[in-house]
Design an enzyme around this catalytic site. Structure first.
Site, PDB file in Angstrom:
ATOM      1  N   GLU A  40       0.842  -1.195   0.000  1.00 28.96           N
ATOM      2  CA  GLU A  40       0.000   0.000   0.000  1.00 28.96           C
ATOM      3  C   GLU A  40       0.878   1.246   0.000  1.00 28.96           C
ATOM      4  O   GLU A  40       1.339   1.683   1.046  1.00 28.96           O
ATOM      5  CB  GLU A  40      -0.889  -0.061   1.239  1.00 28.96           C
ATOM      6  CG  GLU A  40      -1.794   1.117   1.469  1.00 28.96           C
ATOM      7  CD  GLU A  40      -2.495   1.013   2.824  1.00 28.96           C
ATOM      8  OE1 GLU A  40      -3.055   2.038   3.247  1.00 28.96           O
ATOM      9  OE2 GLU A  40      -2.466  -0.064   3.451  1.00 28.96           O
ATOM     10  N   ASP A 109      -1.629  -2.029   5.499  1.00 26.00           N
ATOM     11  CA  ASP A 109      -1.577  -1.561   6.877  1.00 26.00           C
ATOM     12  C   ASP A 109      -2.701  -2.187   7.705  1.00 26.00           C
ATOM     13  O   ASP A 109      -3.769  -2.529   7.181  1.00 26.00           O
ATOM     14  CB  ASP A 109      -1.717  -0.032   6.937  1.00 26.00           C
ATOM     15  CG  ASP A 109      -0.520   0.682   6.329  1.00 26.00           C
ATOM     16  OD1 ASP A 109       0.531   0.034   6.157  1.00 26.00           O
ATOM     17  OD2 ASP A 109      -0.640   1.890   6.026  1.00 26.00           O
ATOM     18  N   ASP A 111      -5.012  -1.031   9.512  1.00 25.95           N
ATOM     19  CA  ASP A 111      -5.981   0.005   9.877  1.00 25.95           C
ATOM     20  C   ASP A 111      -7.156  -0.091   8.917  1.00 25.95           C
ATOM     21  O   ASP A 111      -7.200  -0.964   8.041  1.00 25.95           O
ATOM     22  CB  ASP A 111      -5.335   1.397   9.856  1.00 25.95           C
ATOM     23  CG  ASP A 111      -4.755   1.768   8.491  1.00 25.95           C
ATOM     24  OD1 ASP A 111      -5.094   1.096   7.483  1.00 25.95           O
ATOM     25  OD2 ASP A 111      -3.962   2.721   8.421  1.00 25.95           O
ATOM     26  N   ASP A 113      -8.173   1.742   6.393  1.00 22.37           N
ATOM     27  CA  ASP A 113      -7.834   1.886   4.977  1.00 22.37           C
ATOM     28  C   ASP A 113      -7.146   0.618   4.456  1.00 22.37           C
ATOM     29  O   ASP A 113      -7.425   0.152   3.347  1.00 22.37           O
ATOM     30  CB  ASP A 113      -6.918   3.096   4.761  1.00 22.37           C
ATOM     31  CG  ASP A 113      -7.671   4.411   4.824  1.00 22.37           C
ATOM     32  OD1 ASP A 113      -8.914   4.385   4.687  1.00 22.37           O
ATOM     33  OD2 ASP A 113      -7.037   5.458   5.009  1.00 22.37           O
TER      34      ASP A 113
END
Length: 205
Positions: A40, A109, A111, A113
């Site tokens: 990412e 990641d 998280d 997103d």
């Protein structure tokens, strides 16, 4: 064909690929370990590029959230530059028999997103290339959420429970929360994509 694919934007290729003809057992093992990480953004891929195994580990850097391909026609892949480049890098434009890597690893990641990007990629593969999942080629990379250390000891925690255990065991511990893969420096990242790599296989139940 390989020389053309090496010029695909955002692809840092490796030297050994699925489909190569091994000359000995060592080369056969390298081919078996051929892996591409789908990362990412440039920050995460930057940490990985400098510590990867150039023989078996390739990196494809996504620019962000890929297009949601649920319910869309296959022709739309060719209208999306990033997904087309990804498909070309994997060598699956015509059939998955041309797959260039044994393992396709989603490295996003931990998280919201990152989870969203992971789901969009899984949607893409399950919609058009389900056999990649069925045949066990898709994985999710687990990386630590926390680093717990003092001057003598450093340990990594993959959950809040592991973090709390480490804090109890290490006196005067300093705790760092990794908000993204790009925050892990290359010297540390090498541990997480090396021999002790943690991969979660994706399957269809």
């Amino acid at each position: 064909a390989k020389k053309i694919e090496l010029k695909i934007p955002n692809l840092k290729d490796c030297k050994c690929h699925l489909g190569d003809s091994p000359k000995n057992d060592k080369e056969a093992q390298l081919i078996e370990n051929s892996t591409i990480f789908l990362t990412e953004g440039q920050s995460a891929s930057g940490s990985m590029v400098s510590c990867r195994d150039v023989y078996t580990q390739a990196i494809f850097s996504l620019r962000g959230k890929v297009q949601n391909m649920h319910g869309r026609k296959r022709a739309e892949i060719y209208q999306n530059e990033e997904l087309y480049n990804l498909m070309s890098a994997l060598g699956i434009e015509n059939t998955i028999e041309g797959l260039r890597y044994n393992r396709i690893v989603l490295a996003t990641d931990a998280d919201n997103d990152g989870f969203h990007i992971r789901n969009l990629l899984l949607t893409f593969f399950l919609t058009y290339f389900e056999d990649l999942v069925v045949n066990g080629h898709i994985y999710i990379l687990e990386t630590p959420l926390f680093r717990v250390r003092n001057k003598q000891v450093t340990t990594y925690a993959y959950s809040e429970k592991e973090r709390d255990q480490a804090i109890r065991q290490i006196k005067g511990a300093e705790v760092t929360r990794f908000k993204g893969l790009g925050e892990i420096n290359p010297s540390e990242f090498g541990q997480f994509i090396g021999p002790d790599i943690r991969l979660v296989p994706v399957d269809v139940k």
